[in-house]
Design a protein around this motif. Structure first.
Motif, PDB file in Angstrom:
ATOM      1  N   SER A   2     -19.155  20.116  38.497  1.00  0.00           N
ATOM      2  CA  SER A   2     -19.951  21.309  38.251  1.00  0.00           C
ATOM      3  C   SER A   2     -21.134  21.220  39.198  1.00  0.00           C
ATOM      4  O   SER A   2     -22.078  20.455  38.963  1.00  0.00           O
ATOM      5  N   GLY A   3     -21.051  21.957  40.305  1.00  0.00           N
ATOM      6  CA  GLY A   3     -22.020  21.740  41.383  1.00  0.00           C
ATOM      7  C   GLY A   3     -21.728  20.398  42.013  1.00  0.00           C
ATOM      8  O   GLY A   3     -20.649  20.164  42.553  1.00  0.00           O
ATOM      9  N   ALA A   4     -22.684  19.467  41.906  1.00  0.00           N
ATOM     10  CA  ALA A   4     -22.483  18.126  42.463  1.00  0.00           C
ATOM     11  C   ALA A   4     -22.381  17.070  41.371  1.00  0.00           C
ATOM     12  O   ALA A   4     -22.513  15.882  41.639  1.00  0.00           O
ATOM     13  N   VAL A   5     -22.114  17.506  40.131  1.00  0.00           N
ATOM     14  CA  VAL A   5     -22.113  16.590  38.991  1.00  0.00           C
ATOM     15  C   VAL A   5     -20.744  16.589  38.329  1.00  0.00           C
ATOM     16  O   VAL A   5     -20.179  17.640  38.019  1.00  0.00           O
ATOM     17  N   MET A   6     -20.208  15.399  38.077  1.00  0.00           N
ATOM     18  CA  MET A   6     -18.928  15.266  37.399  1.00  0.00           C
ATOM     19  C   MET A   6     -19.104  15.526  35.915  1.00  0.00           C
ATOM     20  O   MET A   6     -20.001  14.954  35.280  1.00  0.00           O
TER      21      MET A   6
END
Length: 274
Positions: A142-146
């Motif tokens: 989600s964006g740059a986050v798992m």
């Protein structure tokens, strides 16, 4: 066409690679999500995707049944369609608008034997048949986050039901200093899959800078010599950690369970030039 497009969960930007006529970057919120070359699907621009390909190429020859959780521009399904003709793909992507954009702008319909399910990862895995995948690719962000809910013992247990005996789980993890999240993800994976390796560029592997690491796991022994040699031979001379060294790396890290207040690491604001 290059530009910004509204999708279900925000806005996507398509950028054309000026050095490669068929090359396109798909970004969200300034974070590059996918790179595809429509003229050459075997060209892989992102280092972590090349490491995923190292694992895939080390698997026994022939077509594969593959589940991909996290769609983006479908870089790996395109790669597998070119390198392992006859492979079948189920791509799980919750953003229906993104799926439509990739179909319309990035020739998704040209990828043979590919089906897309517009679902979140947990719901999709619950609906998959037992022993139906040779390869399970988890590359969901989600964006740059798992999403942490995709890094739990409960989710991995569901994945193990879907993956055939001797099949391979492949995970893209992003982490920073000290790699605490990666250690917990590996502790989680090892609770379900007895054999695992970790691949990353040396600076990232040492926890000196934020970046992507690749976890590969299986119920059977992985091709360790091939993975070590091929990873080291790439542009970034990546390292492959396994066996006692991996056990020492994980030591003290607790597996992640559903409901635990675990935060996935967020990259520094400067990493993507923002």
């Amino acid at each position: 066409m290059p530009g910004r497009y509204t999708v279900t969960f925000g806005e996507i930007e398509l950028l054309q690679d000026l050095d490669r006529p068929g090359g396109w970057v798909l970004s969200k919120d300034g974070v590059p999500q996918s790179y595809v070359d429509l003229d050459d699907p075997t060209y892989l621009d992102f280092e972590y995707v090349r490491l995923m390909a190292v694992v895939i190429d080390a698997l026994p020859p022939g077509a594969l049944d593959v589940v991909h959780v996290g769609g983006g521009a479908c870089t790996l399904p395109r790669y597998l369609a070119a390198t392992r003709p006859g492979s079948r793909h189920i791509v799980v992507e919750p953003d229906e608008g993104l799926v439509r954009l990739v179909r319309e702008q990035l020739r998704l319909k040209s990828v043979p034997r590919l089906k897309v399910r517009v679902l979140d990862g947990r719901s999709a895995v619950g609906g998959l048949h037992d022993d139906s995948a040779d390869l399970f690719v988890l590359d969901a962000f989600s964006g740059a986050v798992m999403p942490v809910e995709l890094a739990t013992v409960e989710f991995m247990t569901g994945v193990s039901r879907v993956v055939r005996d001797g099949g391979t789980l492949l995970i893209n993890v992003a982490d920073g200093k000290g790699l605490p999240f990666t250690r917990r993800v590996l502790a989680t994976v090892r609770r379900v899959f007895p054999h695992a390796v970790l691949l990353a560029e040396p600076g990232i592997m040492r926890g000196r800078r934020f970046g992507n690491l690749i976890v590969a796991a299986s119920t059977r022994e992985l091709p360790l010599e091939t993975l070590t040699r091929q990873a080291a031979g790439g542009l970034n001379q990546a390292r492959c950690t396994y066996g006692e060294a991996l056990t020492n790396f994980i030591a003290g890290a607790a597996p992640i369970h559903e409901g635990q207040p675990v935060l996935a690491p967020v990259p520094p604001s400067t990493i993507f030039g923002n």
